[in-house]
Enzyme design. Structure first.
Site, short mmCIF file in Angstrom:
data_model
loop_
_atom_site.label_atom_id
_atom_site.label_comp_id
_atom_site.label_asym_id
_atom_site.label_seq_id
_atom_site.Cartn_x
_atom_site.Cartn_y
_atom_site.Cartn_z
CG LEU A 5 -2.07 -0.95 1.27
CD1 LEU A 5 -2.70 -1.00 2.65
CD2 LEU A 5 -3.11 -0.54 0.23
N GLY A 23 8.90 6.32 6.58
CA GLY A 23 10.31 6.30 6.90
C GLY A 23 10.70 5.03 7.64
CG PHE A 24 9.93 3.05 11.75
CD1 PHE A 24 11.28 2.83 11.99
CD2 PHE A 24 9.00 2.57 12.66
CE1 PHE A 24 11.68 2.12 13.11
CE2 PHE A 24 9.40 1.87 13.77
CZ PHE A 24 10.75 1.64 14.00
CB ALA A 25 6.00 1.15 8.87
CE LYS A 63 3.36 2.91 10.97
NZ LYS A 63 3.05 4.23 11.49
CG ASP A 90 4.91 13.59 11.52
OD1 ASP A 90 5.22 14.66 10.94
OD2 ASP A 90 5.28 12.47 11.13
P1 ADP Z 1 5.70 5.57 8.98
O1 ADP Z 1 5.47 5.44 10.44
O2 ADP Z 1 6.84 4.75 8.49
O3 ADP Z 1 5.72 6.99 8.49
P2 ADP Z 1 2.99 5.49 7.97
O4 ADP Z 1 2.07 5.28 9.08
O5 ADP Z 1 3.11 6.88 7.42
O6 ADP Z 1 4.42 4.89 8.34
O7 ADP Z 1 2.57 4.51 6.79
C1 ADP Z 1 3.40 4.35 5.64
C2 ADP Z 1 2.53 4.35 4.39
O8 ADP Z 1 1.61 3.26 4.45
C3 ADP Z 1 1.63 5.59 4.25
O9 ADP Z 1 2.28 6.66 3.63
C4 ADP Z 1 0.49 5.03 3.38
O10 ADP Z 1 0.87 5.02 2.01
C5 ADP Z 1 0.36 3.60 3.88
N1 ADP Z 1 -0.68 3.49 4.91
C6 ADP Z 1 -0.53 3.72 6.23
N2 ADP Z 1 -1.69 3.50 6.89
C7 ADP Z 1 -2.59 3.10 5.97
C8 ADP Z 1 -3.97 2.71 6.02
N3 ADP Z 1 -4.63 2.68 7.16
N4 ADP Z 1 -4.58 2.36 4.87
C9 ADP Z 1 -3.91 2.39 3.69
N5 ADP Z 1 -2.62 2.73 3.58
C10 ADP Z 1 -1.95 3.11 4.70
#
Ligand code: ADP
Length: 657
Positions: free
Chosen positions: A80, A84-86, A102, A196
């Site tokens: 999806l 930066g982390f996941a 995630k 954030d």
């Molecule tokens: P990080 O903590 O690494 O910043 P994020 O929470 O921003 O991680 O999630 C990374 C990416 O995963 C997001 O930019 C988005 O593209 C996707 N993503 C995160 N949560 C969802 C969700 N609930 N549904 C669909 N895609 C998601």
């Protein structure tokens, strides 16, 4: 509610108080993703340009079936997105339900601090439940990864929407902002700062509702007086006080600042302090150096709100409750966000009428929980939430108690005691909003009936004459808390000195709060006595104190009645001759000093007499006026009492107090 200032034990009452008969853009310094480093110097900046590998790159694609320790299987679907982390993947459970997982590689959790940050993200996110926050479903781990199972948001984020659209129309942004403000109001009420907030962290669910996600930098503040000192966030969105680091500290207002950045970015097309060099961004932020480009016109009311949100001094920013009161929100307001918005500007939004916009705005606020009072307990992170119990596992039991998902599904929302907004019929709404109007209508009817005394009663339309809901006991403790009353359906209420009411319902685990919100008027919230909101606890103690007092010390005015309706006392007034109660069903009850009570109902068309012996009779007022008294039991000075009642209601109708 301000009425209860004192936390002292409740004091005994004196006789005078009693009733008469009674006794997103990539973050640079997010905690885990980019370490909490100070703002880089020019040299450091050059070094930083050597691109660092993102920790999320350590996250390999999970196996096609992920089996949790308690034997549940999830089928992995499409990739999806990546932060930066996941990395995030679709996951389907055995029932076919699709989630976003995630996925964090255990290899990226290199030290205790990173682990603590991840567990704190999980704990905070898991504690939240709001229509505009990505729903946390479950978390589990295998040998390689930790998975955080979330509600899926398949329509990407506001960042992609802005990329596709270049700029977004004011009506659409108004709608987005209400949803974002609703979620932030909720977060702050639970002492959580997101830290954030950015377009890339606000996702669209399948119905195009906005959902705030990514609690990786979120923090719990024990109280308003506390501050945070860690420099973190995303350059374009960082508030000036965060850049002050150890010297200034920051608090909830950083999220308000981020609202200003997002609103500007959506309306103008890029964030206000945008520059290639992060140091230039920071310099601009510290001086709030930005402008509204002439070639991208926006309304003056939008500019005003942005200017206030981007106040250098955090205390000059509007509070989360003040944001939605800005003039800008009175402009055209759509009923919802449509999928077309993801790629193009929807047609006709500027033509939405004022009346329709007002209704849509109110509805959007309602859906975003704006009217829900601050009732939630603060999020608390316990030591046990941050400590793994077994060597090879990372998640403590407290964060993944075997099967959180099933638990979430099985719990009846009522048992959780979530507050629910109660809608009343239009009569109730009118009475609660405009008491004087009801007074006027009632006064006019009494006067009209007095004038038609000599007409033939058989030709007149007569009201139904069931006995109304009455106040059967009361205690005036307004010098300290408020006015307490028991109704003849045994519901017990306290009208607190700030005009808000708590009504506990007889034979029910529910209680109602009738609350006034500035600018919005009255709302009624149903809560559970088993899970009372923290702020209501003390008030419930007051209600309980009165209830016990009234039950043991006061005699009743009338016999018990089944509850036919929910009624609150809206206002009361006392004179040497009577006490007058104005009820939310539009009725007026007068307890005279000679222990006779009269109630006017049906907007003045019906009259009830309650004798000192509690005999209750209700008749059409015209009949009593024609006969000069009640048929069953005579009331001393009956017409004089009715005249007194008419004058008292007239005074109210014309605001003559
Ligand atoms: P990080 O903590 O690494 O910043 P994020 O929470 O921003 O991680 O999630 C990374 C990416 O995963 C997001 O930019 C988005 O593209 C996707 N993503 C995160 N949560 C969802 C969700 N609930 N549904 C669909 N895609 C998601």
């Amino acid at each position: 509610m301000s009425a209860i200032r004192s936390q002292q034990p409740l004091q005994p009452l004196n006789n005078g108080q009693l009733n008469a008969r009674g006794t997103n853009i990539t973050p640079i310094k997010s905690v885990r993703r980019h370490k909490e480093i100070p703002i880089p110097s020019a040299d450091q900046n050059k070094q930083q340009k050597k691109k660092k590998e993102k920790l999320s790159a350590l996250c390999k694609t999970p196996p096609s079936i992920v089996r949790t320790r308690n034997g549940r299987d999830y089928r992995r679907g499409n990739f999806l997105g990546e932060g930066g982390f996941a990395r995030c993947f679709q996951m389907k459970d055995s029932s076919g339900q699709i989630y976003a997982a995630k996925t964090v590689a255990k290899a990226s959790i290199k030290n205790e601090k990173t682990k603590t940050k991840l567990l704190s993200e999980i704990k905070i996110h898991k504690s939240l439940k709001h229509p505009n926050i990505v729903n946390f479903v479950d978390c589990f781990e295998d040998d390689i990864n930790v998975y955080i199972l979330l509600e899926i948001c398949p329509n990407q984020s506001l960042m992609e929407l802005l990329k596709n659209r270049k700029r977004v129309s004011e009506p659409e942004v108004r709608y987005f902002m209400v949803q974002v403000v609703g979620a932030i109001k909720y977060l702050h009420s639970r002492n959580v700062i997101h830290r954030d907030l950015k377009l890339g962290n606000i996702f669209f669910d399948p119905e195009m509702n906005l959902k705030i996600g990514d609690f990786g930098l979120a923090s719990v503040l024990p109280s308003n007086e506390h501050k945070k000192y860690t420099i973190c966030g995303t350059p374009n969105y960082i508030a000036p006080e965060v850049l002050g680091g150890k010297n200034t500290g920051h608090s909830f207002e950083v999220d308000i600042w981020a609202i200003g950045i997002m609103m500007y970015a959506l309306l103008i097309g890029k964030p206000p302090f945008q520059a290639k060099d992060v140091n230039v961004i920071y310099e601009r932020i510290k001086k709030t150096e930005y402008c509204f480009p002439e070639e991208k016109p926006i309304s003056d009311s939008a500019k005003q709100l942005i200017k206030d949100l981007l106040s250098l001094n955090p205390l000059n920013r509007p509070t989360i409750d003040e944001v939605l009161a800005y003039e800008w929100f009175k402009g055209p307001f759509p009923d919802k966000t449509r999928e077309v918005s993801l790629n193009e500007t929807p047609q006709g939004l500027d033509q939405i009428s004022r009346i329709q916009s007002k209704a849509n705005f109110k509805n959007a606020k309602d859906m975003a929980g704006i009217y829900t009072p601050k009732t939630k307990n603060p999020v608390e992170i316990l030591r046990s939430d941050l400590q793994s119990e077994q060597p090879k596992t990372l998640l403590p039991q407290s964060l993944s108690p075997n099967d959180t998902k099933n638990k979430y599904q099985e719990v009846d929302p009522d048992q959780l005691g979530r507050p629910r907004r109660v809608n009343f019929n239009s009569h109730f709404s009118t009475t609660i909003k405009n008491l004087n109007k009801i007074c006027f209508e009632t006064y006019q009817n009494i006067r009209r009936l007095e004038h038609s005394k000599h007409e033939n009663i058989d030709t007149m339309e007569l009201p139904d004459c069931e006995n109304p809901t009455l106040i059967s006991k009361w205690v005036d403790y307004s010098n300290k808390y408020g006015f307490s009353y028991q109704l003849n359906n045994d519901d017990i209420g306290v009208l607190f000195n700030d005009d808000n009411t708590i009504l506990t319902l007889h034979n029910s685990t529910k209680f109602l709060e009738l609350i006034y919100h500035d600018g919005e008027g009255w709302t009624c919230i149903e809560n559970s006595l088993n899970h009372p909101p923290a702020q209501a606890k003390r008030q419930l103690e007051v209600v309980d104190f009165f209830a016990r007092y009234m039950n043991s010390n006061l005699s009743k005015v009338s016999e018990n009645e089944e509850r036919k309706e929910i009624v609150f006392l809206r206002r009361y007034s006392r004179t040497p001759d009577y006490i007058m109660f104005e009820m939310t069903n539009g009725n007026f009850q007068f307890n005279f000093k000679d222990h006779h009570k009269i109630c006017i109902s049906k907007s003045g068309l019906a009259i009830t007499h309650i004798s000192p012996n509690r005999l209750t009779q209700t008749h059409p007022l015209i009949m009593v006026l024609q006969d000069g008294n009640f048929p069953a039991e005579h009331v001393p000075d009956c017409l004089k009492k009715i005249a007194t009642i008419k004058e008292a209601i007239k005074k109210r109708a014309f605001n003559e107090d």
